[in-house]
Design an enzyme around this catalytic site. Structure first.
Site, PDB file in Angstrom:
ATOM      1  N   ASP A 213     -44.819 -41.414  18.102  1.00 15.85           N
ATOM      2  CA  ASP A 213     -46.184 -41.693  17.384  1.00 15.85           C
ATOM      3  C   ASP A 213     -47.179 -40.577  17.532  1.00 15.85           C
ATOM      4  O   ASP A 213     -46.964 -39.659  18.381  1.00 15.85           O
ATOM      5  CB  ASP A 213     -46.699 -42.978  18.009  1.00 15.85           C
ATOM      6  CG  ASP A 213     -46.733 -42.831  19.548  1.00 15.85           C
ATOM      7  OD1 ASP A 213     -47.694 -42.343  20.284  1.00 15.85           O
ATOM      8  OD2 ASP A 213     -45.735 -42.995  20.372  1.00 15.85           O
ATOM      9  N   ASP A 215     -49.988 -41.442  19.307  1.00 17.68           N
ATOM     10  CA  ASP A 215     -50.781 -41.948  20.226  1.00 17.68           C
ATOM     11  C   ASP A 215     -52.146 -42.679  19.682  1.00 17.68           C
ATOM     12  O   ASP A 215     -51.757 -43.693  18.869  1.00 17.68           O
ATOM     13  CB  ASP A 215     -51.379 -40.950  21.413  1.00 17.68           C
ATOM     14  CG  ASP A 215     -51.811 -41.723  22.551  1.00 17.68           C
ATOM     15  OD1 ASP A 215     -51.322 -42.570  22.953  1.00 17.68           O
ATOM     16  OD2 ASP A 215     -52.947 -41.088  23.365  1.00 17.68           O
TER      17      ASP A 215
HETATM   18  N1  LIG Z   1     -48.464 -42.756  23.157  1.00 23.75           N
HETATM   19  C1  LIG Z   1     -47.750 -42.837  24.160  1.00 23.75           C
HETATM   20  N2  LIG Z   1     -48.362 -42.774  25.232  1.00 23.75           N
HETATM   21  C2  LIG Z   1     -47.558 -43.090  26.454  1.00 23.75           C
HETATM   22  N3  LIG Z   1     -46.285 -43.106  26.541  1.00 23.75           N
HETATM   23  C3  LIG Z   1     -45.682 -42.925  25.325  1.00 23.75           C
HETATM   24  N4  LIG Z   1     -44.475 -43.139  24.874  1.00 23.75           N
HETATM   25  C4  LIG Z   1     -44.243 -43.399  23.584  1.00 23.75           C
HETATM   26  N5  LIG Z   1     -45.497 -43.017  23.064  1.00 23.75           N
HETATM   27  C5  LIG Z   1     -46.248 -42.889  24.017  1.00 23.75           C
END
Ligand SMILES: Nc1ncnc2[nH]cnc12
Ligand SMILES: CSC[C@H]1O[C@H](OP(=O)(O)O)[C@H](O)[C@@H]1O
Length: 292
Positions: A213, A215
């Site tokens: 992703d 975030d």
């Molecule tokens: N955006 C994110 N922030 C923290 N841990 C994660 N693990 C997977 N995506 C994450």
């Protein structure tokens, strides 16, 4: 102590709770002076080489990042004989170029944890200052990158700084922007203290981070949630598994490495002052430095 039953340890992260590639798999319960690992370990063979697997959040994903018994996980892998550890993690991306589906072999860590996770095996009468200047094993990183390039079609990024937040909540938009200003590359909740404890246990340690992703910093994109991470991991776990198999297939049998003597100049306490009970508890880790 257990017989040496593994050369390589694999720590599975979110979305990787089993490793079907392990042949002749056998479940083993390992108790350690640092408590119980996240779950039973599985030992078996990949390409004929003995390997041990532990899912860091436990099967069913029962343990939050803060609750993971990291000392016990690392100790258990060492007790089974592992000298090298591959850590698999889901991570968020803090950079446009590190898109979801890509793989990162990180080379640095920023520790942003806050809860006081146990970060050392030592204390209670013995002081050890290990160097974690380069927290990942350079030699194992090279092997891992080569395996990822040759075993998958995914984009592989050969470096990246992993910021480890406490969680379990994901970041605020302001935090995510701050981490970007700091030029950090990927974000997760589990690299610390795992990498630091592996170094204290004198194990080679490298990570394969699967970007799931962006975030919450990227405009036009939904903020990350756990379902998104799970869905992307479900699509990409195969790339991680293929990489592990290729790595183990190609891994030199006798990999000498400076990680394996990481504590040679790290113990500052007068050996005569180390309490017998501490000596006994730490025998597997530093017994060879305490004799004489
Ligand atoms: N955006 C994110 N922030 C923290 N841990 C994660 N693990 C997977 N995506 C994450
Ligand atoms: C399920 S989303 C957040 C969760 O995923 C990552 O875990 P891991 O490194 O074990 O793959 C992240 O660090 C969080 O623990």
């Amino acid at each position: 102590m257990n017989e040496a039953r593994a050369e390589v340890g694999i720590i599975g992260g979110s979305g990787l709770y089993e490793l079907a590639e392990l042949e002749n798999a056998e479940t083993v319960r390992v108790e350690t002076p640092f408590g119980s690992p996240s779950d039973d370990l599985v030992v078996g063979r990949i390409c004929g080489r003995p390997v041990a697997f532990v899912p860091r959040h436990g099967r069913g994903h029962r343990l939050s990042p803060t609750e993971i018994p990291v000392q016990a996980n690392i100790y258990a892998l060492k007790a089974l004989g592992a000298r090298q550890i591959i850590s698999i993690s889901a991570v968020g991306s803090l950079r446009e170029e590190y898109g979801p589906g890509s793989l990162v072999v990180p080379d640095q860590i920023v520790d942003w944890t806050k809860s006081g996770r146990p970060k050392s095996f030592f204390g209670d009468g013995i002081v050890v200052h290990a160097s974690v200047a380069d927290p990942y094993c350079g030699r194992l990183r090279e092997e891992l990158m080569a395996a990822a390039y040759s075993a998958t079609d995914a984009t592989v990024h050969d470096s990246g700084t992993y910021i480890c937040i406490e969680g379990p909540q994901f970041s605020t938009r302001a935090e995510s922007e701050l981490y970007r200003l700091l030029k950090l590359d990927i974000i997760g909740m589990t690299a610390v203290p795992e990498a630091k404890l592996a170094r204290e246990a004198e194990l080679c340690y490298s990570a394969l981070a699967l970007v799931t992703d962006y975030d919450c910093w990227r405009s036009g994109e939904e903020a990350v949630d756990a379902d998104l991470v799970t869905a992307v991991m479900a699509r990409n776990a195969d790339a991680a598994k293929r990489t592990i198999v290729r790595l183990i297939e190609k891994l030199p049998a006798d990999s000498e490495c400076e990680c394996q003597t990481a504590l040679a100049h790290a113990i500052i306490t007068d050996r005569a002052a180390v309490p017998p009970i501490v000596r006994e508890r730490l025998d597997l880790l530093i017994g060879r430095y305490l004799t004489g």
